[in-house]
Enzyme design. Structure first.
Site, PDB file in Angstrom:
ATOM      1  N   ASP A 167      52.098  89.959  -6.215  1.00  0.00           N
ATOM      2  CA  ASP A 167      51.223  90.939  -6.864  1.00  0.00           C
ATOM      3  C   ASP A 167      50.296  91.599  -5.853  1.00  0.00           C
ATOM      4  O   ASP A 167      50.166  92.832  -5.804  1.00  0.00           O
ATOM      5  CB  ASP A 167      50.362  90.249  -7.928  1.00  0.00           C
ATOM      6  CG  ASP A 167      51.018  90.178  -9.287  1.00  0.00           C
ATOM      7  OD1 ASP A 167      51.947  90.952  -9.545  1.00  0.00           O
ATOM      8  OD2 ASP A 167      50.605  89.329 -10.099  1.00  0.00           O
ATOM      9  N   LEU A 168      49.617  90.780  -5.082  1.00  0.00           N
ATOM     10  CA  LEU A 168      48.614  91.307  -4.160  1.00  0.00           C
ATOM     11  C   LEU A 168      49.247  92.181  -3.087  1.00  0.00           C
ATOM     12  O   LEU A 168      48.730  93.254  -2.754  1.00  0.00           O
ATOM     13  CB  LEU A 168      47.852  90.149  -3.520  1.00  0.00           C
ATOM     14  CG  LEU A 168      47.053  89.270  -4.494  1.00  0.00           C
ATOM     15  CD1 LEU A 168      46.450  88.074  -3.767  1.00  0.00           C
ATOM     16  CD2 LEU A 168      45.967  90.068  -5.188  1.00  0.00           C
TER      17      LEU A 168
END
Length: 392
Positions: A167-168
């Protein structure tokens, strides 16, 4: 925020969960005017995260943004978005690929009213292809992208990383792509569609492990806290806990051996060079562990740093933020909006000419809806009609 590099850039934030908000946070912290568009409660909105608005996750992701409510399933709500898109620089969304087309707010729809618009899409697996319509979340991408197969100890089964790294990374890559597109727009006057996905980001982050496969056909496995190729590098027990030491490379290895009082390991034929140390890593690590267990972590860190050998403690999160270097770097920063004290994670980038500020905590949903619409040219009676109709 006129002193920040993205001052004057306007971003429409249609994102939810984590990857998209991470991308938009890079704009918000560096001075862009970010309008977070949220689904009204009357239309089933939940704030986009599932956690409380005043909780740490929401606040950390959505600081420095203005919030407005807008029901994009309605024709009137879509018309408002198109109006806002006329003067926006960037739109960021992370719907499943088909949703934006169904809502008629895809790149082709919004670029029709603003040819300079940068439209950013983050998905689980890409905007097309065999997995296009699959829902994707971080842990699924960690597994499919190979990360869980190389994380953890041998024989213990796959292990996820302790942060949502797919995600990051997808969020940061999306922000990077958008900023590159903005630079290109300065030359061409035209916007474009920027795309990335959790699967792409996670595969990219395999980095040298991926290159080992692509170039040499070598499939990496789990090695626990050891480095896959640089031996010795490990988390070693000490008299009062554990520490990391990374004396890989011949010169560092020799310094390390002298520093721990084991100069005999330098000329030992089993450990004579990197290849030998790699082949005999278990025995070498066991010998090092026996030595390091005789003194405390702090003692060894002082000794090894004096010898120029990379090493460090293994901190819990509270210890990380108590570390004097982390404090010097200012990685915990207070929000400067005059409200109750709130500290959040700071930007990890330093620019000599700009200092990003946390100038606004995430407030109530839709708190700035009226102001944003007024800025877009809506009259008071029009705003009230939109409110009565459940559009905002």
């Amino acid at each position: 925020m006129t002193d920040l590099p993205l001052s004057g850039i306007r971003v429409l934030d249609l994102t939810r969960v984590r990857a998209g908000p991470t991308a938009v946070r890079q704009f918000a912290d560096w001075g862009a005017d970010v309008i977070k568009i949220e689904v009204p409660d009357s239309a089933g909105g939940d704030g986009g995260l599932g956690g409380p608005r005043k909780g740490p996750d929401f606040q950390n992701l959505h600081r420095n943004k203005r919030s407005m409510e807008l029901n994009l399933k309605s024709d009137a709500g879509r018309a408002v978005l198109l109006k806002l898109a006329e003067t926006a620089d960037v739109v960021v969304e992370n719907y499943r690929p088909d949703v934006k087309h169904r809502l008629k707010i895809a790149y082709e729809d919004l670029s029709a009213v603003n040819e300079g618009l940068i439209y950013v899409s983050i998905s689980g697996f890409g905007q097309d292809g065999p997995y296009e319509k699959r829902p994707g979340v971080d842990q699924i991408a960690q597994g499919m992208g190979g990360l869980m197969s190389i994380t953890g100890e041998p024989g213990r089964g796959p292990m996820r990383v302790g942060i949502p790294v797919a995600d990051l990374t997808a969020g940061l890559l999306a922000a990077q792509g958008a900023m590159m597109a903005l630079i290109q727009r300065a030359r061409t006057g035209k916007g474009q569609w920027v795309q990335t996905s959790l699967l792409q980001a996670q595969t990219f982050m395999l980095d040298f492990q991926a290159a080992r496969w692509l170039m040499d056909g070598e499939v990496a496995g789990q090695v626990g806290n050891e480095h896959p190729t640089g031996v010795p590098t490990n988390a070693y027990p000490t008299a009062d806990g554990y520490m990391n030491a990374a004396p890989a490379g011949q010169k560092l290895y020799e310094r390390f051996c002298h520093a721990i009082g084991a100069a005999d390991l330098i000329d030992d034929p089993d450990y004579l060079d990197g290849g030998q140390r790699y082949r005999n890593r278990d025995a070498l690590n066991a010998r090092i562990a026996d030595i390091l267990k005789t003194r405390t972590t702090a003692d060894w860190i002082e000794t090894l740093n004096a010898a120029g050998v990379p090493c460090g403690p293994i901190n819990s999160i509270d210890q990380t933020f108590a570390d004097p270097q982390v404090q010097h770097l200012g990685m915990a920063r207070a929000v400067e909006d005059g409200g109750p004290e709130l500290k959040l994670v700071a930007q990890p980038i330093t620019l000599s000419g700009s200092d990003p500020k946390l100038w606004r905590r995430a407030g109530d949903k839709g708190a700035e809806t009226g102001d944003i619409l007024a800025e877009a040219g809506y009259e008071t009676d029009e705003i009230e009609r939109l409110r009565r109709d459940g559009v905002i």
